[in-house]
Structure formats: structure tokens, C-alpha cells
Enzyme design. Sequence first.
Site, short mmCIF file in Angstrom:
data_model
loop_
_atom_site.label_atom_id
_atom_site.label_comp_id
_atom_site.label_asym_id
_atom_site.label_seq_id
_atom_site.Cartn_x
_atom_site.Cartn_y
_atom_site.Cartn_z
N SER A 1 15.79 9.85 5.87
CA SER A 1 15.61 9.57 4.21
C SER A 1 14.48 10.17 3.88
O SER A 1 13.58 10.23 4.58
CB SER A 1 16.04 8.16 3.79
OG SER A 1 15.32 7.12 4.47
N SER B 1 9.93 -8.08 3.60
CA SER B 1 11.38 -9.05 3.93
C SER B 1 10.70 -10.64 3.01
O SER B 1 11.88 -10.88 2.46
CB SER B 1 9.89 -10.09 5.22
OG SER B 1 10.31 -11.48 5.62
N ASN C 1 6.99 -12.67 -10.91
CA ASN C 1 7.07 -13.07 -12.61
C ASN C 1 5.58 -12.23 -12.98
O ASN C 1 5.05 -11.70 -11.96
CB ASN C 1 6.98 -14.22 -12.54
CG ASN C 1 5.39 -15.08 -11.84
OD1 ASN C 1 4.87 -14.91 -12.59
ND2 ASN C 1 6.01 -16.17 -11.43
N LYS D 1 10.36 -7.35 9.74
CA LYS D 1 11.83 -7.30 9.71
C LYS D 1 12.51 -7.77 11.09
O LYS D 1 13.33 -8.24 10.98
CB LYS D 1 12.67 -5.42 10.81
CG LYS D 1 12.32 -4.55 9.86
CD LYS D 1 13.17 -4.69 8.45
CE LYS D 1 13.19 -2.96 7.73
NZ LYS D 1 13.80 -3.15 6.88
#
Length: 487
Positions: A408, A333, A264, A376
Site C-alpha cells: 500500500s 495506538s 479535542n 502495535k
Amino acid sequence: MPPLTKKRTREIASERLRSACAIQFGSGTTENMAGSTENMAGSTEDVADQYMTGDGETTSPPPPALIASTAPPLDEDEFWSFTLALSIAKRFHLLKMATTAASSLQMATARPCISSSRRVFRSGAAMLHGNVRVVSSSKLSSVCHISSVQTFQRSFTSSTLKMSKFVTKAMAGSSENKSSGLPINLKGKRAFIAGVADDNGYGWAIAKSLAAAGAEILVGTWVPALNIFESSLRRGKFDESRVLPDGSLMEITKVYPLDAVFDNPDDVPEEVKANKRYAGSSNWTVQEAAEAVKNDFGSIDILVHSLANGPEVTKPLLETSRKGYLAAISASSYSYVSLLKHFLPIINPGGSSLSLTYIASERIIPGYGGGMSSAKAALESDTRVLAFEAGRKKKIRVNTISAGPLKSRAAKAIGFIDMMIDYSLVNAPLQKELSAEEIGNTAAFLASPLASAITGSVIYVDNGLNTMGVGVDSPIFEKLDIPKDQH
């Protein structure tokens, strides 16, 4: 001409049904495929009562012009018996089977009707654009001509029309079923994919597959990359990559600025607020992005987390700082926990949420450091816990895809992606290069009703590399006869 009695009617009807079944199914399987013709013909007594007068004689026969020009032709007396045969065939669904087999056959009904001096013809046979006889599709071409039908004064009752509609519907349904298969249909669904900033990553591939399945696409793009991404979209630089299987271009309904490291506005440090790369953008924290989507669209059905970042990813774990480690956990995560937390209220019940993980979560991948392997592992553990909590709260499914290596733009930051691709190509059970489309298609499946019972799972899409215990390209295995791709 002698009157046609009930007994003679049943005999002719039985002969006609036996002949029709033999033509359609083969004489050896007549009883097995269509039931006993004697039993069918025996049913003519009930049906015959509709067409026979009280003294056992038939009503006036129809004009000869109604009778199809077939070989052998029906005479006037036989027409009533043939009509009874068709009526019984209707009861045993022979017409349905025959017309379904003849996919090119078109249905029509005879607009005119047969007049009768004693009663209305109530169960008349449907007229086909083809032979009225029950024949195999291979024989239709030689007998599919109806002679001209004269206009009669009265109309059949609704049974004729009902039969026509029934057979036509059955034929259409059969054709549709053959062509439709088992599709992934996401029409009417809306997806938000967080972490799309170019056209060559897994996030883009997932967006394309979801769009190809019919979903509306919204994306969240990292704020510093937002201007370049939107500019490239407007200028058509991604048009080639936007092409869907049907030839159309993927449409992205709206692009939202997003930095999933901040929940926020209160979490945003002053130095970030003052950073010129964030200038001109607003409402980009997770909470604000969720509120913006709610204000614009009300709800979504699919949430995709395609985010990862480890500022010290090239460092071994023993050389990783606390700050670098926690940064990897935060961006790779906890960002998923935050996304699901803030978007859960606007995800429709029965929706789906997905993330992307990597085999380094459970296997040692030297060079994949900086706390990324830990991040991960945390993501996979969180997937199981979130599956329980979101599933109980709103019936939302939560899964993660363990994707193999892809060249990528983001993966290039690791520095050894080319080696990992080569390693996978040599050692995986499937010796082929992994494509981003394969990840996208898996995501579309997991987001669809076809995966309605799959949640809390790690889905491996890596050509099977995760199953290997050793690298078969090791010199120690050079004397083993291990099959290799020769192409």
C-alpha cells in the site's frame, strides 16, 4: 353400479398410497420413508366418515371431467378412495415432500367445487399444475397435464386453499434456502472507517467489503489528504476500485476530516492550526468528528481504526527519540482508545469495533522501528482491555486483525515492503500473495452477527506466516524436502 362401502374404500386407498409411496421413494423404502401404508390406510376410517352416508354408502360421485388424465386413470368409484388417500397423505406430509422435491412444480387450486347431495366436500385435495399423484420430479414431465376442469356450483372449504399455500410456501422456502447459504448481511448498519485516504490500502478494502455486505459507509480522512481524496472521488479516479461484486459502485455517504492525534480543539497546537494543509477544514479532532457523525446520522454500528504513523519508523529502536517513540504510540495506538472513547456513546448496542495490527507486535521484524512494534503491541493489549470495558458497558465487540504485508502507499514508507512480501510468499504455509480484499472480508465477518461471540481477539490474516518459527528459505534447510509451490 354397486355402492362403494367403507371396507372397499379403505382397500382402494391402501393400494393407491402403497403405489404412490413406491413411485416416490422406491418400493424397498416405502415403510421407512413414508411410514406404514397399512397404518395410513387404516386411518381412512376416520376420514371416510366425512364422505360416507349413514348407511355406509358414498355420496354422489364427482363428474368424470375432474379426474386427471393419467395412467392408469381413476374411475368414478375410485375417485373417492383416491381423495381419501390424498387426505391421509396430507396428514403424513407426503404432498409436502413430493412437491418440495419437484422444484418446478407450481401450485394452483381448483376454483370450482364439488356439489354433494348430502354434505360439502370438506377436505378436498389441492389441484396441481401437474399430476395429482405423488410422483418423483423425474417423472413429472410425462404426466404433468391436467384435463380440463368444468366449473361446478359450490366451492371447496378453506382446507384446499390452506394446503395450496402451505405447499407453495414450503417450495419457495426450500428454493430460498438453497440459494442463500450463510450470508454476511449488514443491511441497515452504518460504519465509520477512520484512516481512508486512497483506494489501495486496507481501510479502503474494509470499506468495500462492508459496503458489499450492505452497510452504509462513512469515512474519516486525514486532513492534509482530504482535498486530494475528495477530488479523486468526484472525478471518478476511484471508480474502477469502487466496483462491488454485484457490479454496482461503492457509495461513500460522507467523508469527514479527521486527525486522530488530537482528541479535542484544545489539544491542537497553534502551529498546526496555522498550517496551510489544515486551512479550510474544521471540526477534525476526534471529539468533533464523533459529534459531527452524531448530528448527521445519530448513531453507527461499526467503528474501524485503520491508522498508523511512526515518524521515525526507519530507525532502530535504540536510535529512536522519545518524541518519535511517543508519536508512534499516539498515532498508532492511543488514537484507537480515543476513537472508541468518543464514538462509544453513538455505537448501537451489539455493535463492533475493529483495528489493524502487525506481527511485529510479537515477533522481531528488523527495519520496523521507531517504536512502531511497541505501538502495535500496545494496540493488541488495549484491544483486550477495551473488549472488556466496551463489552460490559454497551455490549460492543472489540477485535483487531493482524494483517500480512501489502504494498500500500502507507507501507511504502517503511522502505522494505517488497522484501516482506517476497519473504511471506516463500515462507508462509500458503504460498500466495495476500490481497487487501481478504482483510476486508475478514472485517465484514467480524462486524457481522456471525461473529457475535468473538471479542478481544487478534485475528491473523497473513497466509499463516505468524505460525512459522523459522524461515524455510534459509540455506540451512536446503537439504530438507520442503514442499514448494511450483506455480
